[in-house]
Design an enzyme around this catalytic site. Structure first.
Site, short mmCIF file in Angstrom:
data_model
loop_
_atom_site.label_atom_id
_atom_site.label_comp_id
_atom_site.label_asym_id
_atom_site.label_seq_id
_atom_site.Cartn_x
_atom_site.Cartn_y
_atom_site.Cartn_z
N LYS A 76 30.49 14.64 59.27
CA LYS A 76 31.85 14.15 59.04
C LYS A 76 32.39 14.76 57.74
O LYS A 76 31.62 14.95 56.80
CB LYS A 76 31.75 12.62 58.92
CG LYS A 76 33.04 11.87 58.77
CD LYS A 76 32.74 10.37 58.68
CE LYS A 76 33.99 9.52 58.73
NZ LYS A 76 33.67 8.07 58.73
N SER A 90 36.47 6.15 62.31
CA SER A 90 36.91 7.31 61.58
C SER A 90 35.98 8.52 61.75
O SER A 90 36.39 9.63 61.46
CB SER A 90 37.02 6.99 60.09
OG SER A 90 35.74 6.70 59.56
N SER A 117 33.31 2.66 62.16
CA SER A 117 33.60 4.10 62.19
C SER A 117 32.49 4.99 62.75
O SER A 117 32.74 6.15 63.06
CB SER A 117 34.00 4.58 60.79
OG SER A 117 35.28 4.13 60.47
#
Lengths: 563, 563
Positions: free
Chosen positions: B127, B202, B226
């Site tokens: 990420k 996310s 997330s």
């Protein structure tokens, strides 16, 4: 009623809790009252023997039926009654409840021929921050007198399950945020070895009562030295475990909900085996199923074994520092908020204490290497800001509720002239804390690669003074820097200040104002005989290893003794 | 340059990082692009086979010399290049660096005939919150474009030591505080199974790229779902470990220093064995020596063994709930801040997903009992207040730096109309959090004594919807209540929405406005085929047990498969 009346009433109730047959004449005592249990005639020879035992021995005898809880509890109640009369150390004393609990445990044993748990029948003293159903927890605040607890704190409930008996809750400084023990309810608690010395704080009542053997294992809390200082000042062992090892839920506290630096619970006692008994007994109850902050980490025998096997071959490798005020410790390329304000050279007895431990270890084949108290003053400055992050709103509003004044020394840690921080400032402080902790871990790894060995722990002062004279506790940094790191620390008693060995340094140039004030306080005559201790510090959650190291150091020093 | 130009330049740089020979025509694709790796002709049959393997197989072959890191890395770089062209999922793509790193690992293997570590040669996607030295971490903020990192995040450094290869950092929603993936730099990332569905957020770029097998194990973070939402929306396994299990130091983040509820790192992957490979490889590096927040807790085989032995005799005992909106779940004698505002009934595919897991387990001899989502709406209300505790100062000031506007949905989690809390209010919130966690532990114990068995974990929805249509993610509560508890959660993919089975409920009466909005969104036709998952939730720091349970559930469902 005004606050003075409420406090006086509470004090009278405590005094009344001591039966007449346990009362002594407390006038004209010597400075030291350590001989009073034997001299007073209140305890029988058997009761003296019981209270002079180790907890490990007592639970073994209780579990085998050699001793009854009633006898053990009665012995400690009597000795605690003496302690309170001589040292002024109790905020709650409830021998009747204790004796009832002891009889129930004896009845259980009678019926089932086995103990209820590993602490079956053993009296445990508690700092007056632990809640016991139907008793008061004033925590030194007049405003909290008269509030009766509706349930046990989690640690109390689990100790109860393990078989512990409760009989006393001991005094603390108003708010807990001071390392001496004074409040407006009962006044000051003094050191059993010399009434002119502090018993330490904030778990000072525990230090005094266990030092006097009115308790065998006491439970305190530590957010800036509050277990370690009373242990050190009373020639006791003490454990400040890392946060998350022992349950803290449902306790009273100042600044409840403050999580930037956690207060932790831990034992104050006479030996590492007693300490281990306490910790393993609590872990045996799986505290993580009762308090969300406890880490599911049972006692790790394998971690102890690593130290044991090092002792058998090759020895330990330990760091040490005797001062955070050594100029050579200055770290380059950094910005200090307060430059050298938080550097204080220890008094001669403490320097000698460190030297004694280092030379004893070396003589026994262990490796001891210098250790940098990494950015110590930055850490102390940061944690002081954390203690004061609400601008004192929490503690001062509690004082305002009753109208009582603040105790002396109070403003050394909680400075109400500092403004409250806002959320984004707090986050910045928390980020700095984490970065500091993580950089110190890097320093540890670097030092290991320099030395070429795993470094098992380091040896450090706890306070710059031996058991301090009243109102003279000024510098928390040796203890509180370890709280900021959340590292495991075990206090080991080392020696006693000696006016013939520990001369005042001539021509010493103070590092800063605080250091000057601390140095000025040293008086070889006044401190003669005051207990001197060190702390053994391991990384986070290293209780098994650090306790094993502390036990070995105590053994080498010859201090793991019962009277 | 205005923010639009800075963003456009960054987007162009990402596009340019894809070599021409890996480019495809992205016009006129079907809603699903899952068949594109095979159809595009960019990957050789060997490369398709590599990218369709499990990580466990790949590291075994890399460790035995059957595969070279260069070939594995090249295969994933190609497939990731397709993924970005089709799904818009990368914020950094650096195949050249990756191939160089792969060659170095191959050279090491050639020389020493052994792998550098348990992840030797395996590409891992990250990420865009993880820092890699000399690369950018924009985290979806235009303001952060052009800042190059000076060092690796701790997890990146340890994965590197373990042998992982880095090649891509994937997209996130601006600020991270939304469960869809949209930012003003590259726009929206879409779901590989249907471009009309969200990939979640996310860690949405990770969900999309791993779902498409442009990555084999991706690393995300989770403070309110997330990791779990992208795992669920992409038919993947995902782990939200408890705080303190995986290192987080030196990462980028929104609201850095916020410690009331911690964001945590964890893997998104295709199976529990791959998840275990990741976690054990990181723990093998002793992350607690690098990040102070990591608990010294190596992988506990003994905890896994407990589940294994239950599977052999007696079976598991699991709780379940399919809704936090069930009126029968109302808890007596409590005060709700928002009454029923935070109760939402899941869409029919999710209800069927839970029922599928429950009936499958029962059919296989396990005990499954109803479970109370204890004070769920209180928990959701509390954590929403925590996310917003600085009144949005942190994220809105970052937006103001560049001038970019907030993305859609942003204000669902960070409501700037709420004022910042002060320190004493924050402490009160933290105290309520702890009390809630501790009461829930009590509920767990009570439920165990009702059932007469240890309850190993519970089964719960993650979101009220299957992979959601864009801009329709409205309710975080199923995920975020678990963050407030800091419990271990493992996502298990279950099934796919089916218009013939999952009819819209007729005459449903909405529990509240939010529930009404969520129910209105359900359309059996539009959701047909959308992935459905559940989460398996264990108490704090129960990764070993909870993963073992999740693996068994996946096995029973037949979902632990490679294509």
């Amino acid at each position: 009623m005004g606050w003075e009346d409420i406090a006086a009433d509470k004090k009278a109730r405590i005094d009344k809790s001591i039966p007449d047959e346990w009362r002594i004449n407390v006038k004209d005592q010597d400075d030291s009252v350590m001989d009073m249990p034997a001299k007073s005639g209140i305890l029988s020879p058997e009761e003296l023997e019981i209270t002079n035992s180790s907890a490990v021995d007592l639970v073994a005898k209780l579990a085998s039926g050699q001793l009854k809880s009633l006898d053990v509890t009665l012995a400690f109640c009597k000795r605690a009654a003496l302690a309170h009369q001589l040292l002024n150390c109790a905020l709650e004393f409830f021998p009747e409840l204790a004796l009832t609990q002891a009889k129930e445990l004896d009845a259980y044993y009678e019926k089932y021929k086995k103990p209820v748990g590993p602490l079956h029948g053993l009296p445990i003293s508690l700092k007056d921050q632990f809640r016991i159903k139907d008793l008061e927890t004033s925590m030194g605040y007049v405003a909290w007198i008269g509030k009766y607890d509706e349930e046990d704190s989690v640690l109390v409930a689990l100790l109860r399950k393990a078989g512990a008996v409760f009989y006393v809750k001991t005094s603390v400084p108003q708010s807990l945020m001071v390392c001496e023990t004074v409040n407006n309810i009962i006044g000051r608690t003094v050191n059993p070895r010399n009434k002119n010395w502090s018993c330490g704080g904030s778990s000072g009542g525990e230090g005094a009562i266990v030092g006097f053997r009115g308790g065998i294992i006491g439970v305190g809390t530590d957010i800036g030295g509050s277990i370690r200082v009373p242990s050190a000042f009373n020639f006791l062992y003490g454990l400040r475990p890392s946060h998350g090892r022992m349950p803290y839920a449902k306790m009273a506290n100042s600044m409840e909900g403050q999580e930037t630096v956690h207060s932790v619970c831990g034992p104050i006692c006479h030996s590492v085996p007693d300490m281990r008994l306490f910790i393993t007994s609590v872990l045996n109850e799986e505290p993580w199923k009762y308090d969300s902050k406890v880490i599911p980490l049972p006692w790790r025998r394998s971690e102890e074994d690593i130290i044991t096997s090092k002792l058998k071959s090759g020895g330990l490798t330990l760091g040490f520092y005797d001062s955070d005020g050594n100029k050579s410790h200055q770290f380059l390329n950094r910005t200090l908020t307060n430059d050298v304000d938080f550097q204080v050279t220890p008094h001669p007895p403490i320097l000698r204490g460190i030297e004694t431990v280092v030379s004893t270890l070396k003589k026994n084949g262990h490796k001891v290497v210098p250790w940098e108290p990494y950015k110590h003053d930055f850490a102390v400055d940061l944690i002081n800001g954390i203690y004061a992050s609400d601008g004192g709103t929490d503690v001062f509003s509690t004082l305002a509720t009753s109208g009582e004044p603040a105790i002396p020394n109070f403003k050394d840690l909680i400075n109400p002239s500092l403004p409250s921080v806002d959320i984004n400032e707090l986050w910045s402080v928390q980020l700095q804390k984490w970065a500091y902790q993580t950089s110190y871990l890097e320093q540890w790894r670097l030092r290991e690669s320099e030395v070429g060995k795993e470094i098992d722990a380091f040896i450090a002062p706890i306070t710059p003074t031996a058991a301090v004279r009243h109102n003279q506790f000024k510098y928390y940094g040796y203890a509180s820097a370890i709280n900021l790191l959340d590292w495991t620390s075990v206090v080991v008693p080392v020696t006693f200040a000696d006016k013939t060995l520990d001369k005042k340094k001539e021509g010493y140039e103070a590092l800063n104002e605080l250091d000057g004030a601390v140095q000025a306080e040293y008086d070889p005559e006044a401190y003669h005989g005051a207990p001197v201790a060190v702390q053994i510090v391991g990384r986070r959650l290293t209780e098994e290893r650090t306790m094993a190291i502390a036990q070995e150091i105590g053994r080498l020093l010859g201090n793991e003794i019962t009277p």
